[in-house]
Design a protein around this motif. Structure first.
Motif, PDB file in Angstrom:
ATOM      1  N   ALA A 283      50.878  73.142  38.927  1.00 35.97           N
ATOM      2  CA  ALA A 283      51.772  73.634  39.974  1.00 35.97           C
ATOM      3  C   ALA A 283      53.169  73.827  39.408  1.00 35.97           C
ATOM      4  O   ALA A 283      53.593  73.113  38.496  1.00 35.97           O
ATOM      5  CB  ALA A 283      51.813  72.663  41.149  1.00 35.97           C
ATOM      6  N   GLY A 284      53.875  74.805  39.957  1.00 29.55           N
ATOM      7  CA  GLY A 284      55.249  75.057  39.561  1.00 29.55           C
ATOM      8  C   GLY A 284      56.089  75.447  40.760  1.00 29.55           C
ATOM      9  O   GLY A 284      55.604  76.086  41.696  1.00 29.55           O
ATOM     10  N   LEU A 285      57.363  75.046  40.742  1.00 30.03           N
ATOM     11  CA  LEU A 285      58.317  75.397  41.798  1.00 30.03           C
ATOM     12  C   LEU A 285      59.621  75.827  41.156  1.00 30.03           C
ATOM     13  O   LEU A 285      59.979  75.365  40.058  1.00 30.03           O
ATOM     14  CB  LEU A 285      58.570  74.204  42.727  1.00 30.03           C
ATOM     15  N   GLN A 286      60.345  76.703  41.850  1.00 30.69           N
ATOM     16  CA  GLN A 286      61.630  77.139  41.327  1.00 30.69           C
ATOM     17  C   GLN A 286      62.554  77.567  42.464  1.00 30.69           C
ATOM     18  O   GLN A 286      62.127  78.222  43.415  1.00 30.69           O
ATOM     19  CB  GLN A 286      61.459  78.318  40.360  1.00 30.69           C
ATOM     20  N   LEU A 287      63.824  77.171  42.349  1.00 32.86           N
ATOM     21  CA  LEU A 287      64.909  77.653  43.198  1.00 32.86           C
ATOM     22  C   LEU A 287      65.923  78.321  42.284  1.00 32.86           C
ATOM     23  O   LEU A 287      66.373  77.722  41.305  1.00 32.86           O
ATOM     24  CB  LEU A 287      65.555  76.508  43.971  1.00 32.86           C
ATOM     25  N   ASN A 288      66.247  79.568  42.602  1.00 37.70           N
ATOM     26  CA  ASN A 288      67.117  80.366  41.737  1.00 37.70           C
ATOM     27  C   ASN A 288      68.241  80.943  42.586  1.00 37.70           C
ATOM     28  O   ASN A 288      67.988  81.644  43.563  1.00 37.70           O
ATOM     29  CB  ASN A 288      66.290  81.493  41.095  1.00 37.70           C
ATOM     30  N   LYS A 289      69.492  80.639  42.221  1.00 41.22           N
ATOM     31  CA  LYS A 289      70.645  81.141  42.970  1.00 41.22           C
ATOM     32  C   LYS A 289      71.658  81.757  42.015  1.00 41.22           C
ATOM     33  O   LYS A 289      71.761  81.373  40.851  1.00 41.22           O
ATOM     34  CB  LYS A 289      71.333  80.011  43.745  1.00 41.22           C
ATOM     35  N   ARG A 290      72.408  82.722  42.559  1.00 39.08           N
ATOM     36  CA  ARG A 290      73.539  83.288  41.822  1.00 39.08           C
ATOM     37  C   ARG A 290      74.592  83.732  42.823  1.00 39.08           C
ATOM     38  O   ARG A 290      74.267  84.298  43.870  1.00 39.08           O
ATOM     39  CB  ARG A 290      73.108  84.489  40.985  1.00 39.08           C
ATOM     40  N   GLY A 291      75.843  83.458  42.493  1.00 38.86           N
ATOM     41  CA  GLY A 291      76.950  83.848  43.359  1.00 38.86           C
ATOM     42  C   GLY A 291      77.372  85.282  43.126  1.00 38.86           C
ATOM     43  O   GLY A 291      76.667  86.082  42.518  1.00 38.86           O
ATOM     44  N   ALA A 292      78.571  85.617  43.570  1.00 36.22           N
ATOM     45  CA  ALA A 292      79.032  87.004  43.601  1.00 36.22           C
ATOM     46  C   ALA A 292      79.470  87.502  42.231  1.00 36.22           C
ATOM     47  O   ALA A 292      80.202  86.830  41.502  1.00 36.22           O
ATOM     48  CB  ALA A 292      80.166  87.165  44.596  1.00 36.22           C
ATOM     49  N   VAL A 293      79.001  88.696  41.896  1.00 35.61           N
ATOM     50  CA  VAL A 293      79.530  89.482  40.783  1.00 35.61           C
ATOM     51  C   VAL A 293      80.427  90.586  41.335  1.00 35.61           C
ATOM     52  O   VAL A 293      81.456  90.921  40.759  1.00 35.61           O
ATOM     53  CB  VAL A 293      78.382  90.085  39.951  1.00 35.61           C
TER      54      VAL A 293
END
Length: 766
Positions: free
Chosen positions: A259-269
């Motif tokens: 099993a694998g989980l991921q949370l990916n975030k990026r702010g403003a460019v």
């Protein structure tokens, strides 16, 4: 090194006993031994010894261990007992042999006569590949178009065969399951075992839309061992990425889970002066996969795979009206809406596999559910004026079934694959175009909106086969063919709305058509030495046709077709410290699907282009010194349209732009990466320090079909350095170190590629 080539004299099971040692003669415990295309396998004990029982015959066996270069050996089993001594070299002193499934069977990459590049989990980490947008130049002739600052808007171009309709030109498969939609195929990479990039048409085994190539994404499979990792990434632009993976046997030797989980975030460019915000865009994605493997018997397995991804991309499509605005006011958007695009993608499949003495059998049943849309309107005039905006929603469901028979693990002069593929595809969509108050300058009746609702009901079936025959010990030939039949039906209606009053423009009406395609393949392969092959190949591909709803003159458009000719050579040299692969290709794109008009008012997709492209592709990996590895990929492209009939808005006539170049196809591209590591010999945790530099060069590419605008050649510098050990890795990285500005999109609207990104990655491993 051990390699046996004995005459087969019995069909009875025989013992193979062996030992795996290091170059210093020390035993390698817990090494894995896997018989390709079978369930057979074992592991070494504390003394590096192993026992394997196989019937008489010729097998490909993979030997691997942590910290060592993988080997794949041909072993011939006879009625006599076999004793093997396998020496594995340190991965800093030898290049590992790579396993691929590009022909839908397990095989050694360097012995496979195809233009294919494989990137394993370690390489994906070293290159910091987080999504398909990071794949440009990691394989020759592979180029990713960053189209709209959102996950679903990136798409692939191999050898100039860019998709420019709702159908892909590069077919994407995840764990053997085809991703149907143009915008559903891109994904964030999490818990990935490897990525295979197949260049050139692959219609015989992969079918529809494998027109310019295939991207195979293989997630990590469950194994009979407890392993895991947790990884945290932080960087500028508020980058945050949290990943974890876990594998364990639920029932020892019988049932395993990964099993694998991921949370990916990026702010403003981007900023947006019109909305008075410095934080116009941002990304947030959740993804996970759950894979189960059940060993039913010594011949049968059941595999369940599932994957889910949810993307919320704020500030999608931050396009501007001209290239000068994009370059002079970088990372600014001027629209009137937040442009929040949301996307969910769920895949699930059950695979039943039988490994027999006479044949192997695979059945893959899959379900796909995809949905995307916008929270509100998105700006479509790219200015601060309220001229045109839009709203879209799509919902798709597909059920696919593949049956495949292949020759068994015990190889013979004739090895074969045969099967069938069926699918049902139902899609619903809603498209609304808003002509807003400022549009009254052009149409006094504004504001108003037009809405189109559509339902697609598609089904298809295909039959395919491929056979490889060894003419001599050194010369073999491969012949393959596939026949596809696809029935497509589109039902649509449209309406007009003004002042909250809806007027029906057209009631439900349908168009339907059946498309057919025949895609053959031919390969002639000659083994120059034990470590070199020379091959020539021909393959055909197709991209499915479709509908121009409401257009009585051109109600449908036909499939595109492609022909590809390759001559290639693959070499393992210098005691496997040097790999050199070279391919010359000639690619023909026929009946290209493009949207055009004959009067400047009514637009339709038509088959109006024929394009030829030829070039050279090279892949080199070398270990010139211990602990130093250099990898280089490069390709040239000489594309030219033989026919390209487009409407010219200045002369109001159709002009043949014969001689123009293909769009988003660099004339030359290259990626060279060098990594040096230093081991701390007194460390019992295998502690190493490493430093890595990557130099990517992208030649000039055209932004439009008229070739009136182009992105000049540019280069990008990446770097990565840190420490690694058995249980903890720490890496610092920078991408686009010099903050190079370049146009990633420029067809009617313009957008810059990603700016300088930097960050740190911390990984802990069980």
């Amino acid at each position: 090194m051990a390699m046996l080539c004995l005459v087969v004299t019995s069909n009875f099971a025989q013992n193979i006993e062996g030992i795996i040692t290091s170059e210093k003669g020390e035993p390698v415990p817990f090494a894995n031994i896997i018989v390709l295309n079978s369930l057979k396998g074992t592991a070494t004990d504390l003394d590096g010894k192993f026992t394997l029982i196989l019937n008489s015959g010729k097998y490909q066996i993979q030997f691997s261990a942590i910290g060592f270069a993988t080997k794949i050996k041909n072993i011939v089993v006879t009625e006599e007992k076999i004793n093997l001594v396998i020496t594995l070299l340190d991965q800093t002193e030898s290049l590992g042999e790579v396993l691929v499934t590009s022909n839908k069977i397990e095989a050694d990459l360097q012995k496979t006569p195809l233009a294919v590049t494989a990137l394993n989990a370690k390489q994906l980490k070293e290159y910091r590949v987080w999504s398909i947008s990071d794949l440009t130049a990691l394989a020759p002739s592979a180029f990713t178009i960053e189209h709209g600052n959102s996950t679903g808007s990136n798409f692939l171009n191999f050898r100039g065969a860019m998709g420019f309709t709702n159908e892909q030109s590069v077919a994407t498969y995840v764990d053997g399951v085809y991703q149907f939609d143009f915008y559903s195929a891109p994904l964030n990479f999490n818990n990935i075992d490897r990525v295979e990039i197949l260049r050139g048409p692959q219609g015989t085994l992969y079918g529809r839309n494998a027109f310019g190539g295939v991207l195979n994404v293989i997630t990590k499979k469950p194994i009979n061992k407890t392993t895991g990792f947790v990884e945290v990434d932080f960087g500028n632009y508020q980058q945050q990425r949290y990943s974890l993976g876990f594998n364990t046997p639920l029932i020892q030797d019988k049932l395993f889970v990964n099993a694998g989980l991921q949370l990916n975030k990026r702010g403003a460019v981007y900023e947006n002066p019109t909305l008075d915000t410095k934080n116009f865009d941002g990304k947030e994605a959740y993804s996970g996969n759950l894979n189960l493997k059940y060993i039913v018997s010594d011949k049968w397995t059941l595999d369940f795979t599932s994957r889910y991804e949810n993307n919320k991309d704020k500030g999608a499509y931050p396009w501007v009206a001209t290239d000068s605005i994009a370059l002079n006011d970088p990372y600014k958007a001027f629209g009137n809406y937040d442009n929040i695009e949301e996307r969910t993608n769920f895949n699930a499949s059950i695979s039943a596999k039988y490994y027999g003495d006479k044949f192997n059998f695979t059945s893959i049943t899959a379900f796909l559910d995809y949905e995307n849309g916008f929270e509100d309107k998105y700006d479509f005039d790219f200015t601060s004026a309220k001229l045109i905006s839009g709203d879209t929603w799509n919902k798709q469901n597909q059920i696919t079934q593949e049956f495949r028979f292949t020759s068994p693990a015990n190889e013979s002069k004739l090895n074969w694959t045969a099967g069938s593929y069926l699918f049902l595809d139902k899609s619903k969509s809603k498209y609304t175009t808003y002509y807003e108050e400022d549009f009254a300058l052009f149409d006094p009746t504004a504001p108003y909106s037009n809405t189109t609702n559509g339902v697609k009901d598609n089904m298809g079936i295909a039959f395919f086969g491929q056979a490889n025959y060894a003419i001599t010990q050194k010369l073999d030939v491969t012949l393959g063919a596939r026949y596809d039949i696809e029935h497509r039906k589109l039902t649509q209606n449209s309406s007009y709305e003004k002042d909250e009053e809806v007027t029906v423009l057209s009631i439900d009406s349908s168009d339907e058509k059946t498309f057919q395609a025949f895609t053959p393949k031919f390969i002639l392969n000659y083994q120059l030495t034990d470590d070199s092959i020379l091959y020539g190949s021909y393959a055909k591909g197709f991209r499915i046709g479709g509908f121009n709803f409401g257009n009585d003159i051109n109600p449908t458009y036909n499939p595109e077709r492609s022909d590809n000719y390759d001559i290639g050579i693959k070499n393992n040299l210098w005691n496997n410290k040097l790999k050199v692969n070279l391919t010359a290709f000639y690619f023909q794109q026929k009946d290209q699907q493009l949207t055009t008009t004959t009067d400047g008012a009514v637009y339709a997709t038509e088959n109006i282009g024929d394009m030829n492209n030829y070039g050279l592709e090279i892949e080199v990996s070398v270990l010139p010194l211990k602990n130093l590895q250099i990898d280089w990929t490069a390709s040239t492209s000489h594309s030219e349209y033989k026919k390209l009939e487009l409407f010219n808005s200045t002369t109001f006539t159709t002009i043949d732009y014969k001689g123009n170049k293909a769009i988003y196809t660099p004339e030359y591209q290259s990626m060279i990466a060098a990594q040096y590591s230093v081991s701390f010999s007194k460390s019992n945790q295998n502690l190493k320090a490493f430093a890595r530099t990557e130099f990517k060069y992208i030649g000039e590419y055209q932004l439009d079909f008229e070739n009136s605008n182009s992105q000049e050649a540019f280069s990008i510098l990446n770097t990565r350095f840190g420490i690694s050990s058995n249980h903890i890795d720490l890496a610092f990285w920078v991408r686009n170190l010099t903050d190079k500005r370049y146009l990633s999109w420029g067809y009617g609207s313009y957008m810059l590629g990603s700016p300088r990104m930097w960050g740190v990655t911390l990984t802990t491993k069980l």
